[in-house]
Structure formats: C-alpha cells, structure tokens
Design an enzyme around this catalytic site. Structure first.
Site, PDB file in Angstrom:
ATOM      1  N   ALA A  31       0.876  -1.182   0.000  1.00  0.00           N
ATOM      2  CA  ALA A  31       0.000   0.000   0.000  1.00  0.00           C
ATOM      3  C   ALA A  31       0.911   1.230   0.000  1.00  0.00           C
ATOM      4  CB  ALA A  31      -0.969  -0.008   1.174  1.00  0.00           C
ATOM      5  N   LEU A  32       1.770   1.247  -0.993  1.00  0.00           N
ATOM      6  CA  LEU A  32       2.866   2.223  -1.025  1.00  0.00           C
ATOM      7  C   LEU A  32       2.372   3.655  -1.181  1.00  0.00           C
ATOM      8  CD1 LEU A  32       5.425   0.293  -3.278  1.00  0.00           C
ATOM      9  CD2 LEU A  32       5.184   0.239  -0.788  1.00  0.00           C
ATOM     10  N   GLN A  34       4.094   8.051  -0.900  1.00  0.00           N
ATOM     11  CA  GLN A  34       5.303   8.828  -1.191  1.00  0.00           C
ATOM     12  C   GLN A  34       6.400   8.636  -0.136  1.00  0.00           C
ATOM     13  OE1 GLN A  34       6.154  10.338  -4.001  1.00  0.00           O
ATOM     14  NE2 GLN A  34       4.203   9.640  -4.834  1.00  0.00           N
ATOM     15  N   HIS A  36       7.212   5.736   1.297  1.00  0.00           N
ATOM     16  CA  HIS A  36       7.957   4.562   0.827  1.00  0.00           C
ATOM     17  C   HIS A  36       8.822   4.947  -0.375  1.00  0.00           C
ATOM     18  CE1 HIS A  36       4.260   2.373   2.515  1.00  0.00           C
ATOM     19  NE2 HIS A  36       5.256   1.858   3.207  1.00  0.00           N
ATOM     20  N   MET A 186       2.627  10.314   6.442  1.00  0.00           N
ATOM     21  CA  MET A 186       2.055   9.359   5.483  1.00  0.00           C
ATOM     22  C   MET A 186       2.131   7.955   6.061  1.00  0.00           C
ATOM     23  SD  MET A 186       3.228  10.605   1.762  1.00  0.00           S
ATOM     24  CE  MET A 186       2.760  12.215   1.189  1.00  0.00           C
TER      25      MET A 186
HETATM   26  P1  AMP Z   1       5.509  -0.160   6.203  1.00  0.00           P
HETATM   27  O1  AMP Z   1       5.091  -0.533   4.827  1.00  0.00           O
HETATM   28  O2  AMP Z   1       4.531   0.682   6.931  1.00  0.00           O
HETATM   29  O3  AMP Z   1       5.995  -1.348   6.990  1.00  0.00           O
HETATM   30  O4  AMP Z   1       6.781   0.774   6.029  1.00  0.00           O
HETATM   31  C1  AMP Z   1       7.897   0.358   5.283  1.00  0.00           C
HETATM   32  C2  AMP Z   1       9.028   1.338   5.515  1.00  0.00           C
HETATM   33  O5  AMP Z   1       8.596   2.641   5.087  1.00  0.00           O
HETATM   34  C3  AMP Z   1       9.396   1.476   6.997  1.00  0.00           C
HETATM   35  O6  AMP Z   1      10.799   1.592   7.118  1.00  0.00           O
HETATM   36  C4  AMP Z   1       8.690   2.745   7.405  1.00  0.00           C
HETATM   37  O7  AMP Z   1       9.303   3.399   8.494  1.00  0.00           O
HETATM   38  C5  AMP Z   1       8.811   3.563   6.133  1.00  0.00           C
HETATM   39  N1  AMP Z   1       7.780   4.605   6.107  1.00  0.00           N
HETATM   40  C6  AMP Z   1       6.458   4.454   6.349  1.00  0.00           C
HETATM   41  N2  AMP Z   1       5.835   5.642   6.315  1.00  0.00           N
HETATM   42  C7  AMP Z   1       6.779   6.574   6.054  1.00  0.00           C
HETATM   43  C8  AMP Z   1       6.782   7.978   5.905  1.00  0.00           C
HETATM   44  N3  AMP Z   1       5.662   8.682   6.031  1.00  0.00           N
HETATM   45  N4  AMP Z   1       7.937   8.601   5.636  1.00  0.00           N
HETATM   46  C9  AMP Z   1       9.100   7.890   5.506  1.00  0.00           C
HETATM   47  N5  AMP Z   1       9.169   6.561   5.644  1.00  0.00           N
HETATM   48  C10 AMP Z   1       8.039   5.900   5.916  1.00  0.00           C
END
Ligand code: AMP
Length: 281
Positions: A31-32, A34, A36, A186
């Site tokens: 569910a990418l 910005q 990510h 985000m």
């Molecule tokens: P997730 O898919 O939520 O497990 O996140 C995957 C990676 O993306 C993790 O390292 C998160 O910390 C990073 N991430 C999630 N949201 C953000 C964001 N708003 N800004 C920067 N990195 C993010």
C-alpha cells in the site's frame, strides 16, 4: 523492474549481478505512498541496485483484525514502483517466509529491552515479529544497505541493533518522515480513515509541534507530557495509547538531557496511528 516471488528466482537474478554491486533494500508491507517512494529514491541514488519487498508479516501483528484489514494494493504498488528506478520487487508468500515446522528461535535477538517499551509494551510480540521477518529478508536478499523510515523510529533502532547482532556487512539508514501538506505522517493505515477522521488526524502532528514549541519555551518534559496527554484525553475523536517523551536511543525518560524525542500512538476510530518527532530539530 523485475517482480520476483520466490527465493530461488531471487538467487538466480542475484547470480547474474556483479558481486561487488551495492544493493539497497527497502522492506515494506505495501500500500505504497510517497514516504515509501522517498526511501526507494534514496536507495536508487546511493546504490547500483535497489530491491524493495512487499510482505504483510503476520508475526508482527498483535491483533488478527489489524492484519486482516491491512490495506493491500499490489497492482497499484507495482505501477508506483515502476515510476522509480527500483530494480526488483520481491513479493514472497507465507510459505516462502515461514516454511512449515521451521525453528524461529534463531531469528530472535536481544534488543537490550528497547523492544519492551512504547510500541513493544503496547503491541506485545510486535518487535519479535519485526526482528524475525527483517532478519529473514536480510539473509535472503543479501543487501549492503537497508533504508527504513524514522516514521517507525523504534523499529529503525531495533533493525540497527539486529544488523549488528547478525554481524552483517550492512548499513541501516534512517530516512526522514514524509508528511502530507497538513503535517499528517504518510502511512498505509491512513487509507482506512474516513474523510472526517482523515481531517482530524492532523491533530497528532499538531500535538507533536506543540510539544516542541513548549520545549523551546523552557517547559519541563514532565509538564509537556502531562499537558499533551490531557489534550488527547479531551479530544472526542482520539483514544490515546501513549504519548511519551524519551531519550531517542534508550527510549527511557532518564539519562542524557538532550536527544529527547516525543512518541505518540493513538486510535482514531478503529485505526491506530503512530508518529514521533525530535524536540530539537
Ligand atoms: P511499512 O510498509 O509501513 O511497513 O513501512 C515500510 C518502511 O517505510 C518502513 O521503514 C517505514 O518506516 C517507512 N515509512 C512508512 N511511512 C513513512 C513515511 N511517512 N515517511 C518515511 N518513511 C516511511
């Protein structure tokens, strides 16, 4: 961009790459957004090859409902990743990640208690699950650098410790949180908010900013914490899990008087959101 679903296929691809090529890795649950993509872009800038993974890891969810309701958008994710220079998307299934009968104890690490605080205290077993899946992915994909977001600051520190414990030749790099224009961090979970909840969710960011402002005016940590918790408790739409100001490496409220960071987890409706911010930026 190559979409790879099995380790065998990944190893085939890996064997065709230059053995010295730096591989940047961005683990995600899909569910990418910005946030990510900013990690992916940082990796593609700093490495010869970039691998992103999408896997919704069951062992890190303490509530089954949260796992079931976690947003899924693989087609859209692939389209988004194609707008970057990502080389490989690794999308394993549960059988690839958790073969039946496998002993998981070798993927359990000592995180010097930081896994028992904040998120660890409120989501029992969460960091054990994160440790298992990330160490497995590191072992499988053999990256030289891993990019994680400060959005999940405690997770970032856990993964840094994990890379040291695994004695890997791997740097874990933290990237700044990407925010919406109203400040909301985000998150894939934002997709679960209705319009009203989405508008109100910016309150979390406002409270982090408020804490920072109070700190700059000389208020004590205890007073700031008390006043922000009170504001959350008085807000009709939020149920606060925690708001804590702690040292950003030990996650304790004692010790070094600098490097304080506020951490918040709160429910808005059924959706649990987390965020954090350093008191001095
Ligand atoms: P997730 O898919 O939520 O497990 O996140 C995957 C990676 O993306 C993790 O390292 C998160 O910390 C990073 N991430 C999630 N949201 C953000 C964001 N708003 N800004 C920067 N990195 C993010």
């Amino acid at each position: 961009m190559k979409v790879i679903r099995t380790l065998t296929e990944y190893n085939q691809w890996h064997s065709t790459t230059d053995a010295n090529a730096e591989i940047g890795f961005v683990p995600t649950m899909g569910a990418l957004h910005q946030g990510h993509l900013s990690l992916i872009r940082q990796s593609t800038k700093e490495n010869y090859l970039t691998v992103c993974s999408i896997y919704i890891n069951p062992t890190q969810f303490d509530k089954k409902e949260d796992l079931i309701k976690y947003p899924k958008a693989l087609k859209k994710d692939i389209a988004l990743l194609k707008t970057t220079n990502c080389d490989v998307l690794f999308v394993p299934d549960d059988r690839q990640m958790y073969p039946e009968g496998e002993d998981l104890t070798r993927y359990e690490f000592d995180f010097s208690q930081i896994d028992t605080l904040l998120e660890g205290k409120h989501r029992i077993g969460h960091f054990r699950g994160v440790g298992i899946v990330v160490s497995k992915l590191f072992e499988m994909l053999k990256p030289t650098k891993a990019y994680l977001g400060e959005k999940d600051y405690q997770q970032l520190q856990i993964v840094k410790r994990l890379a040291v414990a695994m004695k890997l030749n791997l740097s874990v790099i933290g990237s700044l949180t990407t925010r919406e224009s109203d400040g909301l961090a985000m998150s894939s979970r934002n997709l679960r908010l209705n319009q009203n909840e989405r508008t109100e969710a910016t309150f979390i960011y406002q409270m982090l900013q408020k804490a920072k402002e109070k700190y700059s005016k000389g208020e004590t940590i205890a007073t700031i914490q008390f006043s922000i918790i009170d504001k959350f408790n008085k807000h009709p739409s939020f149920k606060l899990d925690y708001f804590e100001i702690v040292h950003e490496e030990t996650f304790l409220a004692s010790g070094n008087k600098s490097n304080w960071r506020c951490f918040v987890a709160a429910f808005i409706g059924p959706v649990r959101l987390i965020d954090n911010m350093p008191l001095i930026a």
